[in-house]
Design a protein around this motif. Structure first.
Motif, mmCIF file in Angstrom:
data_model
loop_
_atom_site.group_PDB
_atom_site.id
_atom_site.type_symbol
_atom_site.label_atom_id
_atom_site.label_comp_id
_atom_site.label_asym_id
_atom_site.label_seq_id
_atom_site.Cartn_x
_atom_site.Cartn_y
_atom_site.Cartn_z
ATOM 1 N N THR A 1 0.853 -1.191 0.000
ATOM 2 C CA THR A 1 0.000 0.000 0.000
ATOM 3 C C THR A 1 0.887 1.238 0.000
ATOM 4 O O THR A 1 2.028 1.208 0.470
ATOM 5 N N HIS B 1 0.770 5.819 0.049
ATOM 6 C CA HIS B 1 0.063 7.103 0.032
ATOM 7 C C HIS B 1 1.022 8.116 -0.570
ATOM 8 O O HIS B 1 2.234 8.064 -0.350
ATOM 9 N N GLU C 1 -4.708 9.636 -0.172
ATOM 10 C CA GLU C 1 -5.309 8.498 0.508
ATOM 11 C C GLU C 1 -4.426 7.262 0.326
ATOM 12 O O GLU C 1 -3.734 7.116 -0.673
ATOM 13 N N HIS D 1 -3.671 3.728 -0.814
ATOM 14 C CA HIS D 1 -4.242 2.891 -1.869
ATOM 15 C C HIS D 1 -3.312 1.714 -2.143
ATOM 16 O O HIS D 1 -2.143 1.719 -1.756
ATOM 17 N N THR E 1 -0.979 -0.655 -4.242
ATOM 18 C CA THR E 1 -0.108 -0.534 -5.406
ATOM 19 C C THR E 1 0.448 -1.876 -5.862
ATOM 20 O O THR E 1 1.105 -1.950 -6.891
ATOM 21 N N GLN F 1 -11.580 -0.702 -6.752
ATOM 22 C CA GLN F 1 -11.884 0.230 -5.655
ATOM 23 C C GLN F 1 -10.687 0.449 -4.733
ATOM 24 O O GLN F 1 -10.694 1.347 -3.909
ATOM 25 N N PHE F 2 -9.634 -0.342 -4.893
ATOM 26 C CA PHE F 2 -8.442 -0.181 -4.067
ATOM 27 C C PHE F 2 -7.320 0.561 -4.790
ATOM 28 O O PHE F 2 -6.237 0.743 -4.248
ATOM 29 N N ASP F 3 -7.561 0.976 -6.044
ATOM 30 C CA ASP F 3 -6.570 1.721 -6.824
ATOM 31 C C ASP F 3 -6.411 3.137 -6.298
ATOM 32 O O ASP F 3 -7.203 3.614 -5.486
ATOM 33 N N ASP F 4 -5.409 3.827 -6.826
ATOM 34 C CA ASP F 4 -5.180 5.239 -6.512
ATOM 35 C C ASP F 4 -6.458 6.018 -6.812
ATOM 36 O O ASP F 4 -7.008 5.916 -7.914
ATOM 37 N N PRO F 5 -6.972 6.786 -5.845
ATOM 38 C CA PRO F 5 -8.247 7.486 -6.044
ATOM 39 C C PRO F 5 -8.266 8.404 -7.268
ATOM 40 O O PRO F 5 -9.269 8.480 -7.971
ATOM 41 N N ARG G 1 -8.525 6.229 -10.320
ATOM 42 C CA ARG G 1 -9.861 5.623 -10.347
ATOM 43 C C ARG G 1 -10.893 6.629 -10.852
ATOM 44 O O ARG G 1 -11.725 6.313 -11.700
#
Length: 110
Positions: free
Chosen positions: A8, A10, A50, A52, A54, A74-78, A81
């Motif tokens: 993960t 940020h 956030e 996310h 990777t 839904q877990f990708d970089d906002p 996304r």
């Protein structure tokens, strides 16, 4: 039960302050973007992105040991996304029979 190694991240913005003595505000902006001097960068913890996902690998301690597997979007970089969802929505809007909105918003889409 299967085990997964998850990476993960940020995003932590790095910034700098520079002084540019030029004729216009636009020239100052261009000079700042072209400036490659990053000798005194600062970390902006207050603006970090956030958390996310990777990377995901099957197995314990498997990061980079093999090929990563795909994870739900839904877990990708906002930001990525949202850009992907915008692209899908724009494609759907282009299918609407009345394209009056398209001409009026071409500048925004570009």
């Amino acid at each position: 039960m299967p085990a997964y190694t998850i990476e993960t991240t940020h995003t932590l913005p790095i910034f700098r302050h520079g002084i540019y003595i030029v004729g216009t505000r636009e020239a100052a902006c261009k000079a700042a973007l072209a400036d490659e001097n990053w000798e005194s960068p600062r970390k902006d913890y207050d603006s970090s992105g956030e958390i996310h996902l990777t990377g995901i690998w099957e197995g314990e301690n498997a990061a980079y040991a093999g090929s990563p597997i795909s994870a739900p979007s839904q877990f990708d970089d906002p930001i990525q996304r949202r850009a992907h969802h915008f692209e899908i929505l724009l494609g759907l809007l282009k299918m609407i029979p009345s394209l009056d909105w398209l001409a009026k918003s071409a500048w925004a889409i570009a």
